[in-house]
Design a protein around this motif. Structure first.
Motif, PDB file in Angstrom:
ATOM      1  N   ILE A 138      46.066 -24.340  84.672  1.00 22.76           N
ATOM      2  CA  ILE A 138      47.510 -24.228  84.879  1.00 22.76           C
ATOM      3  C   ILE A 138      47.827 -22.965  85.672  1.00 22.76           C
ATOM      4  O   ILE A 138      48.691 -22.962  86.560  1.00 22.76           O
ATOM      5  CB  ILE A 138      48.240 -24.202  83.518  1.00 22.76           C
ATOM      6  CG1 ILE A 138      48.339 -25.615  82.943  1.00 22.76           C
ATOM      7  CG2 ILE A 138      49.626 -23.599  83.654  1.00 22.76           C
ATOM      8  CD1 ILE A 138      49.395 -26.483  83.598  1.00 22.76           C
ATOM      9  N   GLY A 139      47.131 -21.883  85.363  1.00 22.14           N
ATOM     10  CA  GLY A 139      47.354 -20.628  86.078  1.00 22.14           C
ATOM     11  C   GLY A 139      47.022 -20.748  87.554  1.00 22.14           C
ATOM     12  O   GLY A 139      47.746 -20.227  88.416  1.00 22.14           O
ATOM     13  N   ILE A 140      45.905 -21.418  87.863  1.00 24.18           N
ATOM     14  CA  ILE A 140      45.518 -21.621  89.263  1.00 24.18           C
ATOM     15  C   ILE A 140      46.579 -22.443  89.987  1.00 24.18           C
ATOM     16  O   ILE A 140      47.018 -22.098  91.094  1.00 24.18           O
ATOM     17  CB  ILE A 140      44.137 -22.304  89.351  1.00 24.18           C
ATOM     18  CG1 ILE A 140      43.056 -21.372  88.805  1.00 24.18           C
ATOM     19  CG2 ILE A 140      43.825 -22.715  90.788  1.00 24.18           C
ATOM     20  CD1 ILE A 140      41.707 -22.033  88.638  1.00 24.18           C
ATOM     21  N   LEU A 244      53.558 -13.802  89.050  1.00 21.10           N
ATOM     22  CA  LEU A 244      53.543 -14.549  87.793  1.00 21.10           C
ATOM     23  C   LEU A 244      52.437 -15.596  87.806  1.00 21.10           C
ATOM     24  O   LEU A 244      51.703 -15.767  86.826  1.00 21.10           O
ATOM     25  CB  LEU A 244      54.904 -15.193  87.588  1.00 21.10           C
ATOM     26  CG  LEU A 244      55.210 -15.878  86.269  1.00 21.10           C
ATOM     27  CD1 LEU A 244      56.709 -15.827  85.987  1.00 21.10           C
ATOM     28  CD2 LEU A 244      54.756 -17.329  86.284  1.00 21.10           C
ATOM     29  N   GLY A 245      52.311 -16.300  88.927  1.00 22.68           N
ATOM     30  CA  GLY A 245      51.260 -17.307  89.039  1.00 22.68           C
ATOM     31  C   GLY A 245      49.879 -16.705  88.924  1.00 22.68           C
ATOM     32  O   GLY A 245      48.979 -17.276  88.296  1.00 22.68           O
ATOM     33  N   GLY A 295      58.860 -11.169  83.143  1.00 24.64           N
ATOM     34  CA  GLY A 295      58.676 -12.559  83.544  1.00 24.64           C
ATOM     35  C   GLY A 295      57.244 -13.040  83.363  1.00 24.64           C
ATOM     36  O   GLY A 295      56.988 -14.020  82.645  1.00 24.64           O
ATOM     37  N   PRO A 296      56.269 -12.378  84.003  1.00 25.31           N
ATOM     38  CA  PRO A 296      54.882 -12.796  83.815  1.00 25.31           C
ATOM     39  C   PRO A 296      54.412 -12.690  82.371  1.00 25.31           C
ATOM     40  O   PRO A 296      53.700 -13.565  81.882  1.00 25.31           O
ATOM     41  CB  PRO A 296      54.108 -11.825  84.719  1.00 25.31           C
ATOM     42  CG  PRO A 296      55.094 -11.423  85.772  1.00 25.31           C
ATOM     43  CD  PRO A 296      56.413 -11.376  85.057  1.00 25.31           C
ATOM     44  N   LEU A 297      54.821 -11.619  81.674  1.00 30.24           N
ATOM     45  CA  LEU A 297      54.382 -11.448  80.287  1.00 30.24           C
ATOM     46  C   LEU A 297      54.975 -12.531  79.384  1.00 30.24           C
ATOM     47  O   LEU A 297      54.356 -12.935  78.399  1.00 30.24           O
ATOM     48  CB  LEU A 297      54.772 -10.059  79.778  1.00 30.24           C
ATOM     49  CG  LEU A 297      54.015  -8.894  80.417  1.00 30.24           C
ATOM     50  CD1 LEU A 297      54.527  -7.566  79.860  1.00 30.24           C
ATOM     51  CD2 LEU A 297      52.518  -9.023  80.191  1.00 30.24           C
TER      52      LEU A 297
END
Length: 383
Positions: A138-140, A244-245, A295-297
């Motif tokens: 999902i991260g990729i 974030l990605g 946001g990313p956290l």
């Protein structure tokens, strides 16, 4: 079981997981495109995404208890192909009702595939590890999607969001056709546990994950719009989405690495607390740096916590039914989030969803505290 541990079927499961979980990373661009490019108001945009998620929930509730009765490869392959068709149809729509119907159809078909995917992952030799790999996948995808799709929309038109969704569904359908693991044999003793009721601890975990999903979709779905409301530039927000990605690549593998080092029961208790803190920071901060960091956290917290919750539920319910219902527990919450968030924004502004997130986090914490109370797997009495 070994068929699920070789690289080809494992890749098929990971790609199907990404296809079914597109909302986890695509929501900001998805909702923002519906608002800014298609000119729907926040409530309408939230309602369409909610219909997608309601479709996923309906499919999961229908098929999760019956995953051992069907050929997973056939059902997943056909369902993803139908989801691709629904997204292709969405590229031709501009009115609310036809677009909403496409969202609902895509949600039901993708949700069907996702139920069989998660049920298969839950029956693997190490569900926690394989689900952690799914988190990395999902991260990729998120890195590529958030980095490329906003630019594609700007240069090639609003339909690019749905074309990308369509392409992903086609890829997942093809890989499922070629390599989705064979269904578990009917005489497998693990499958026999499917006739027993789920314990109260399992149900508490399901409720906790659902509540975290409400917060996730309610806040993250409007992350881009919140930044615009704070007065931040689109270029700055786009940079955060790309970061974030990238950051989202790590919580899944880290959760897999720490499987034996951290208590799953403690992780799922901490998750809602951190989620509430980051939600408040995103919605209340007028400074860019706290907004950009939170946001990313915020996304990391959900992926990391859910990986441990998935492993915990897999241990509590050996039949695979609880984790096969992962789409239902995630999407029930996520279905509520966009429409609730859009309604709160329309009524009271962006700060309202920060406080609503705190309420959801409190309820999730209480639910997860019940998971610690029992370590018994499925029981006939449903205790």
């Amino acid at each position: 079981m070994a068929t699920k541990e070789t690289w080809r079927p494992r890749m098929a499961l990971l790609i199907a997981h990404v296809a079914g979980m597109i909302d986890l990373v695509a929501l900001p661009v998805w909702i923002s495109t519906l608002i800014t490019e298609y000119h729907f108001d926040p409530q309408q945009a939230g309602a369409m995404v909610t219909l997608f998620l309601v479709g996923t929930v309906a499919a999961s509730l229908l098929f999760a208890p019956r995953i051992n009765d069907f050929n997973g490869r056939i059902v997943t392959t056909v369902s993803l192909a139908l989801a691709a068709t629904a997204w292709a149809a969405a590229t031709q729509q501009t009115q609310f009702i036809p677009m909403a119907m496409c969202h609902a159809a895509a949600g039901f078909t993708a949700g069907t595939a996702l139920s069989f995917t998660h049920g298969t992952i839950g029956r693997s030799l190490n569900p926690h590890r394989l689900f952690a790999m799914a988190g990395a996948a999902i991260g990729i995808f998120g890195t590529v999607f958030l980095g490329m799709v906003p630019k594609l929309v700007a240069t090639h038109g609003r339909e690019m969001v749905f074309l990308v969704f369509c392409g992903l569904m086609i890829l997942a359908s093809l890989t499922s056709l070629l390599a989705f693991p064979k269904p578990t044999l009917a005489h497998d003793p693990v499958a026999a546990a499917g006739g027993q009721k789920l314990s109260r601890a399992v149900w508490a975990g399901i409720i906790g994950v659902s509540l975290m999903a409400v917060t996730q979709s309610m806040v993250f779905g409007f992350y881009q719009e919140i930044g615009i409301g704070h007065g931040f530039s689109m270029d700055a927000i786009a940079g955060v989405l790309i970061a974030l990605g990238i950051v989202a690549l790590f919580p899944g593998p880290i959760a897999g690495f720490l499987e034996k080092s951290l208590s799953a029961e403690k992780v799922v208790l901490a998750g809602p607390v951190f989620q509430a803190v980051f939600a408040l920071t995103i919605t209340l901060s007028s400074a860019f740096l706290p907004y950009a960091i939170s946001g990313p956290l915020f996304v990391v917290t959900m992926v990391f916590t859910h990986t441990f919750a998935f492993g915990l539920l897999s241990r509590l319910d050996k039949s695979g039914r609880a984790v096969a219902a992962t789409p239902a527990m995630l999407m029930t919450g996520a279905a509520i989030g966009p429409i609730l968030g859009g309604t709160l924004i329309k009524m009271s502004g962006y700060t309202a969803i920060g406080f609503a997130a705190c309420v959801c986090a409190t309820l999730a914490f209480l639910a997860f505290s019940r998971v610690r109370a029992s370590q018994h797997p499925v029981t006939a009495a449903g205790e």
